[in-house]
Motif scaffolding. Sequence first.
Motif, PDB file in Angstrom:
ATOM      1  N   LYS A 240       0.850  -1.202   0.000  1.00 18.87           N
ATOM      2  CA  LYS A 240       0.000   0.000   0.000  1.00 18.87           C
ATOM      3  C   LYS A 240       0.884   1.250   0.000  1.00 18.87           C
ATOM      4  CE  LYS A 240      -3.623   2.759   0.892  1.00 18.87           C
ATOM      5  NZ  LYS A 240      -4.282   2.768   2.201  1.00 18.87           N
ATOM      6  N   VAL A 241       0.468   2.248  -0.787  1.00 20.70           N
ATOM      7  CA  VAL A 241       1.123   3.550  -0.741  1.00 20.70           C
ATOM      8  C   VAL A 241       0.050   4.625  -0.878  1.00 20.70           C
ATOM      9  CG1 VAL A 241       1.595   3.665  -3.242  1.00 20.70           C
ATOM     10  CG2 VAL A 241       3.029   4.956  -1.622  1.00 20.70           C
ATOM     11  N   ARG A 242       0.173   5.668  -0.059  1.00 20.13           N
ATOM     12  CA  ARG A 242      -0.730   6.820  -0.153  1.00 20.13           C
ATOM     13  C   ARG A 242       0.026   7.958  -0.837  1.00 20.13           C
ATOM     14  NH1 ARG A 242      -3.890   8.293   5.195  1.00 20.13           N
ATOM     15  NH2 ARG A 242      -1.803   8.560   6.095  1.00 20.13           N
ATOM     16  N   LEU A 243      -0.538   8.465  -1.930  1.00 24.16           N
ATOM     17  CA  LEU A 243       0.152   9.453  -2.744  1.00 24.16           C
ATOM     18  C   LEU A 243      -0.456  10.846  -2.663  1.00 24.16           C
ATOM     19  CD1 LEU A 243       1.035   7.408  -5.968  1.00 24.16           C
ATOM     20  CD2 LEU A 243       2.430   7.820  -3.933  1.00 24.16           C
ATOM     21  N   GLY A 244      -1.352  11.081  -1.701  1.00 20.71           N
ATOM     22  CA  GLY A 244      -1.854  12.425  -1.495  1.00 20.71           C
ATOM     23  C   GLY A 244      -0.739  13.361  -1.051  1.00 20.71           C
ATOM     24  N   TYR A 245      -0.887  14.648  -1.352  1.00 21.33           N
ATOM     25  CA  TYR A 245       0.177  15.594  -1.009  1.00 21.33           C
ATOM     26  C   TYR A 245       0.404  15.672   0.492  1.00 21.33           C
ATOM     27  CZ  TYR A 245      -3.396  19.041   0.332  1.00 21.33           C
ATOM     28  OH  TYR A 245      -4.434  19.689   0.941  1.00 21.33           O
ATOM     29  N   GLN A 246      -0.636  15.313   1.285  1.00 23.91           N
ATOM     30  CA  GLN A 246      -0.470  15.334   2.732  1.00 23.91           C
ATOM     31  C   GLN A 246       0.501  14.262   3.213  1.00 23.91           C
ATOM     32  OE1 GLN A 246      -3.328  14.803   1.069  1.00 23.91           O
ATOM     33  NE2 GLN A 246      -5.035  16.001   1.904  1.00 23.91           N
TER      34      GLN A 246
END
Length: 474
Positions: A240-246
């Motif tokens: 899993k990877v979260r790519l939101g700017y946050q």
Amino acid sequence: MSGLDVTGGRVLDPGQGIDATATVSIADRIITAVELAGGAASDGAGANSSAAARDGGAGAGGGAGVGDSAGVGGGAGVGDSAGVGGGAGVGDSAGVGGGAGVGGGALGGNGEPGDDGARRPADYRQVIDAAGLLVTPGLVDVHTHLFPGVSHYGIEPDAHCLGRGVTTAVDAGSSGAQTFPGLRRYVIERSRTRVLAFLNIAVQGMISRLVGELEDIRWASPGQAIACARENPDLIVGIKVRLGYQMVGNDPAPALRLAREAADTLGLPLMVHVIDMRPALGWLLPYLGPGDVVTHCFHGNEGGILDSAGRLLPAAVAARERGVLFDVGHGEGSFAYHVARNALAQGFPPDTISSDLHAHNVAGPVFDQAVTLSKLLHLGMQLEDVIRAATSTPAAAVRREARIGALVAGRDADVSLFELREGAWPLPDAAGATETVGRLLVPRMVIRAGHARELAEPAIPGGVSARGAGGAGR
């Protein structure tokens, strides 16, 4: 050999082509048979009787109009409105309607006591009359957060997943390589819910909102992720990877590259959180391949699957054609009615319908996976497609289709029972809109590894149920 029969309900397993009144038989935590009304056994290749049931419009097996809004009854005989499914009590070995509730669900074989303390013979069979209910494979929620005490998102799986009809819940990146041993020891191994995991490429996982897990890219370690996944192949189903700017700042490319490296080395799918990603979704999609998962596909922020004119991105269509999966991942801020309705109108339903259930949305707007399914039903998806997107498709997405996601002899005995209740429920999306939903899937009972459990009424504020109008109708 102790056993359990679920009989009289509308058995709906779209992945196997089954939509008919049937009996699901269970022994020693395994499904042993699915017998259609009239004595025919399902071979898993489809049930032709489903077409007649759909065309008739009534609930299978006379289930239309059954399913009173009263709670699951202990002590009700056959036909009593307080019984399971608004009609029948749960029987003992003497037959249905013996007046016993489902007392915790464990069956006491070989003369040993069940969960209710009663001793029963080794050949004891528990019978559950499911008239008026939908009987489906155990729900599979492919995006949840189940690491309480470590991740700020964490919730207890048995209370919020199994207790709401979900037999398999997939934690989507709450833990990374350095925290997964704790998730395994203190959550997975202690839960009755089957819990699997997408491993976060960030070694610490999703601990706090104070700092994005990959604002400092040094937290990403493909090597550690690969080693952890290889040590835990029974539980880790992808990266899993979260790519939101946050989480990663304005340039998601380094995080994607490292997550892609780990997933490709392992031969496992990559799940990508795409909301608030800079640049927009069209940049990402060429890097995804068969089995990879775009989660939060119907978010309402800029840069999603629709362009500024509301048209579906050609890149999204092309990605689906090469096997990329699009997942709802409702969450606290990642599902908009207007985006989902627009995508459905353009022939782009979700492949999987997950809740993204966590501590910040369990009291609304998500509540549970069944409510999320009800929202897609409200938007026009067919019931069969909604159930498929929460059973066989997510089971295949996490590569466990040989064990879960279907009502087939030899599979794990995971079964969910629902009332399809009519009424009016004001349900919010995650983008500030509220719509009144006319049909609600209400979990009434769940069977996990052969153990049956009655379920409490959902705590959804403001709803009005049409008493007596529920059941297993279309």
